[in-house]
Design a protein around this motif. Structure first.
Motif, PDB file in Angstrom:
ATOM      1  N   VAL A  97      -4.795  34.661  37.932  1.00 10.73           N
ATOM      2  CA  VAL A  97      -5.376  34.687  36.474  1.00 10.73           C
ATOM      3  C   VAL A  97      -6.621  33.885  36.679  1.00 10.73           C
ATOM      4  O   VAL A  97      -6.889  32.822  37.068  1.00 10.73           O
ATOM      5  CB  VAL A  97      -4.618  34.507  35.195  1.00 10.73           C
ATOM      6  N   VAL A  98      -8.038  34.425  36.380  1.00  7.55           N
ATOM      7  CA  VAL A  98      -9.181  33.909  36.277  1.00  7.55           C
ATOM      8  C   VAL A  98      -9.613  33.897  34.606  1.00  7.55           C
ATOM      9  O   VAL A  98      -9.794  34.803  34.130  1.00  7.55           O
ATOM     10  CB  VAL A  98     -10.230  34.579  37.133  1.00  7.55           C
ATOM     11  N   ASP A 111       4.173  50.450  44.121  1.00  9.71           N
ATOM     12  CA  ASP A 111       3.694  49.756  45.544  1.00  9.71           C
ATOM     13  C   ASP A 111       2.100  49.479  45.459  1.00  9.71           C
ATOM     14  O   ASP A 111       1.676  49.242  46.550  1.00  9.71           O
ATOM     15  CB  ASP A 111       3.840  51.086  46.356  1.00  9.71           C
ATOM     16  N   GLY A 112       1.801  49.296  44.284  1.00 14.26           N
ATOM     17  CA  GLY A 112       0.396  48.991  44.006  1.00 14.26           C
ATOM     18  C   GLY A 112       0.000  47.653  44.475  1.00 14.26           C
ATOM     19  O   GLY A 112      -1.229  47.001  44.470  1.00 14.26           O
ATOM     20  N   GLY A 113       1.143  46.737  44.698  1.00 14.47           N
ATOM     21  CA  GLY A 113       0.787  45.343  45.200  1.00 14.47           C
ATOM     22  C   GLY A 113       0.502  44.565  43.706  1.00 14.47           C
ATOM     23  O   GLY A 113       0.691  44.976  42.578  1.00 14.47           O
ATOM     24  N   GLN A 114      -0.197  43.561  43.933  1.00 20.80           N
ATOM     25  CA  GLN A 114      -0.557  42.615  42.842  1.00 20.80           C
ATOM     26  C   GLN A 114      -1.887  42.650  42.402  1.00 20.80           C
ATOM     27  O   GLN A 114      -2.791  43.250  43.194  1.00 20.80           O
ATOM     28  CB  GLN A 114      -0.166  41.027  43.097  1.00 20.80           C
ATOM     29  N   ALA A 115      -2.254  42.575  41.113  1.00 24.93           N
ATOM     30  CA  ALA A 115      -3.576  42.521  40.720  1.00 24.93           C
ATOM     31  C   ALA A 115      -3.998  41.171  40.230  1.00 24.93           C
ATOM     32  O   ALA A 115      -3.285  40.005  40.072  1.00 24.93           O
ATOM     33  CB  ALA A 115      -3.548  43.445  39.544  1.00 24.93           C
ATOM     34  N   VAL A 116      -5.357  40.846  40.196  1.00 27.15           N
ATOM     35  CA  VAL A 116      -5.948  39.799  39.625  1.00 27.15           C
ATOM     36  C   VAL A 116      -6.335  40.024  38.328  1.00 27.15           C
ATOM     37  O   VAL A 116      -7.000  40.965  38.124  1.00 27.15           O
ATOM     38  CB  VAL A 116      -7.097  39.054  40.450  1.00 27.15           C
ATOM     39  N   GLY A 166     -11.585  35.240  24.364  1.00 29.66           N
ATOM     40  CA  GLY A 166     -10.214  35.576  23.979  1.00 29.66           C
ATOM     41  C   GLY A 166      -9.467  36.489  24.998  1.00 29.66           C
ATOM     42  O   GLY A 166      -8.307  36.413  24.739  1.00 29.66           O
ATOM     43  N   GLY A 167     -10.256  37.088  25.630  1.00 23.44           N
ATOM     44  CA  GLY A 167      -9.549  37.964  26.799  1.00 23.44           C
ATOM     45  C   GLY A 167      -8.801  37.228  27.703  1.00 23.44           C
ATOM     46  O   GLY A 167      -7.625  37.535  28.213  1.00 23.44           O
ATOM     47  N   GLY A 168      -8.983  35.734  27.857  1.00 25.80           N
ATOM     48  CA  GLY A 168      -8.105  34.535  28.588  1.00 25.80           C
ATOM     49  C   GLY A 168      -6.543  34.591  28.001  1.00 25.80           C
ATOM     50  O   GLY A 168      -5.651  34.575  28.600  1.00 25.80           O
ATOM     51  N   ALA A 169      -6.530  34.828  26.686  1.00 26.85           N
ATOM     52  CA  ALA A 169      -5.260  34.705  26.045  1.00 26.85           C
ATOM     53  C   ALA A 169      -4.334  35.947  26.349  1.00 26.85           C
ATOM     54  O   ALA A 169      -3.214  35.876  26.460  1.00 26.85           O
ATOM     55  CB  ALA A 169      -5.446  34.568  24.360  1.00 26.85           C
ATOM     56  N   ILE A 170      -5.301  37.094  26.260  1.00 23.46           N
ATOM     57  CA  ILE A 170      -4.701  38.323  26.603  1.00 23.46           C
ATOM     58  C   ILE A 170      -3.847  38.358  28.109  1.00 23.46           C
ATOM     59  O   ILE A 170      -2.869  38.824  28.436  1.00 23.46           O
ATOM     60  CB  ILE A 170      -5.490  39.299  26.378  1.00 23.46           C
ATOM     61  N   ALA A 171      -4.862  37.953  28.958  1.00 23.12           N
ATOM     62  CA  ALA A 171      -4.563  37.733  30.465  1.00 23.12           C
ATOM     63  C   ALA A 171      -3.136  37.150  30.611  1.00 23.12           C
ATOM     64  O   ALA A 171      -2.446  37.206  31.378  1.00 23.12           O
ATOM     65  CB  ALA A 171      -5.755  37.219  31.124  1.00 23.12           C
ATOM     66  N   HIS A 172      -3.232  35.764  29.962  1.00 24.78           N
ATOM     67  CA  HIS A 172      -2.163  34.742  30.114  1.00 24.78           C
ATOM     68  C   HIS A 172      -0.783  35.675  29.865  1.00 24.78           C
ATOM     69  O   HIS A 172       0.275  35.601  30.333  1.00 24.78           O
ATOM     70  CB  HIS A 172      -2.102  33.764  29.232  1.00 24.78           C
ATOM     71  N   VAL A 193      -4.093  30.174  38.781  1.00 23.71           N
ATOM     72  CA  VAL A 193      -5.135  30.174  38.022  1.00 23.71           C
ATOM     73  C   VAL A 193      -6.282  29.691  38.457  1.00 23.71           C
ATOM     74  O   VAL A 193      -6.379  28.880  39.216  1.00 23.71           O
ATOM     75  CB  VAL A 193      -4.910  30.137  36.685  1.00 23.71           C
ATOM     76  N   THR A 194      -7.503  30.477  38.102  1.00 24.79           N
ATOM     77  CA  THR A 194      -8.895  29.601  38.467  1.00 24.79           C
ATOM     78  C   THR A 194      -9.574  29.706  36.973  1.00 24.79           C
ATOM     79  O   THR A 194      -9.735  30.709  36.427  1.00 24.79           O
ATOM     80  CB  THR A 194      -9.723  30.424  39.291  1.00 24.79           C
ATOM     81  N   VAL A 195      -9.931  28.311  36.678  1.00 21.22           N
ATOM     82  CA  VAL A 195     -10.754  28.412  35.478  1.00 21.22           C
ATOM     83  C   VAL A 195     -12.337  28.092  35.728  1.00 21.22           C
ATOM     84  O   VAL A 195     -12.670  27.487  36.856  1.00 21.22           O
ATOM     85  CB  VAL A 195     -10.518  27.284  34.728  1.00 21.22           C
ATOM     86  N   ILE A 196     -13.060  29.224  35.369  1.00 30.25           N
ATOM     87  CA  ILE A 196     -14.619  29.295  35.555  1.00 30.25           C
ATOM     88  C   ILE A 196     -15.211  28.607  34.441  1.00 30.25           C
ATOM     89  O   ILE A 196     -15.017  29.244  33.288  1.00 30.25           O
ATOM     90  CB  ILE A 196     -14.916  30.657  35.800  1.00 30.25           C
TER      91      ILE A 196
END
Length: 238
Positions: free
Chosen positions: A97-98, A67-72, A78-84, A174-177
């Protein structure tokens, strides 16, 4: 909103220390991760794999409860590949995903197999191995502080193939900074079909925020990075 912060190579959860307070002031709950094998320089990380890092992020998502809902997910470098890959594993639990000076890595891709490794790990290389764009705003004091805190990255994380299996990942916004390279350049690469943005081109909802600096904005422009993350996510509950 729960915001899971995924560090890039050579960094642990404390690398987000100058970013977290602003996220929390905006009403969000920040979870700055220290990934497996990255707790200390003395840790044995020779057998840590890319999947181990992905699974650690998935466990963090799952720990929020059904019931935690969604996360960002916020992935640096390299953490971007892990996030994806974590979004691929839990597409229904990820609101956005940012990518902080990073990109989604597609099936079969490698984060970076060109970095010099020693005994199953990759120490922070000499600065001469980085491009000039990487080092923008990272002056001598920041370089010294970064090197003092740097923890070797597991070699397998850099060299293992990305494995994905759920195309619903393309429905996650997604957002790319954009730091080293502007959003205009990224859009140009997309138009040209550049292989480095092939996976990004498949995502249906992509936004861009320009944050001109080098590869480590959490050190060089922490307040502005926090503002950009909040802008991409929106304010938390009042």
């Amino acid at each position: 909103m729960d915001i899971i912060l995924i560090p890039g190579f050579w960094l642990d959860g404390s690398s987000w220390d100058d970013v977290v307070p602003a996220l929390e002031r905006a009403g969000h709950r920040a979870h700055a991760l220290t990934l497996p094998g990255m707790k200390s320089r003395d840790a044995d990380r020779s057998s840590i794999t890319l999947r181990d890092h992905i699974d650690a992020v998935v466990r963090e998502i799952d720990s929020l409860g059904p019931d935690g809902g969604q996360a960002v997910l916020v992935g640096h470098s390299g953490g971007g590949a892990i996030a994806h890959a974590a979004a691929d594993a839990r597409p229904d639990r990820v609101a956005r995903v940012v990518y902080v000076d990073s990109m989604p890595l597609g099936e079969g891709g490698l984060i970076n197999d060109e970095l010099p490794a020693e005994n199953g790990e990759i120490p922070l290389p000499d600065w001469s191995l980085f491009e000039a764009e990487d080092m923008t705003d990272l002056g001598d004091e920041l370089r010294a502080a970064f090197r003092a805190r740097a923890i070797p990255t597991p070699e397998h994380v850099a060299c293992d193939r990305q494995r994905l299996g759920d195309e619903r990942r393309y429905d996650v916004p997604v957002t790319v900074i954009a730091c080293e390279f502007s959003s205009a350049m990224l859009r140009q690469w997309l138009e040209q079909g550049h292989p480095g943005v092939r996976e990004l081109s498949k995502i249906r909802d992509v936004g861009y925020i320009d944050l001109p600096t080098g590869h480590w904005p959490q050190f060089t422009r922490a307040a502005d990075l926090a503002e950009a993350i909040v802008a991409s996510v929106g304010p938390g509950p009042v």
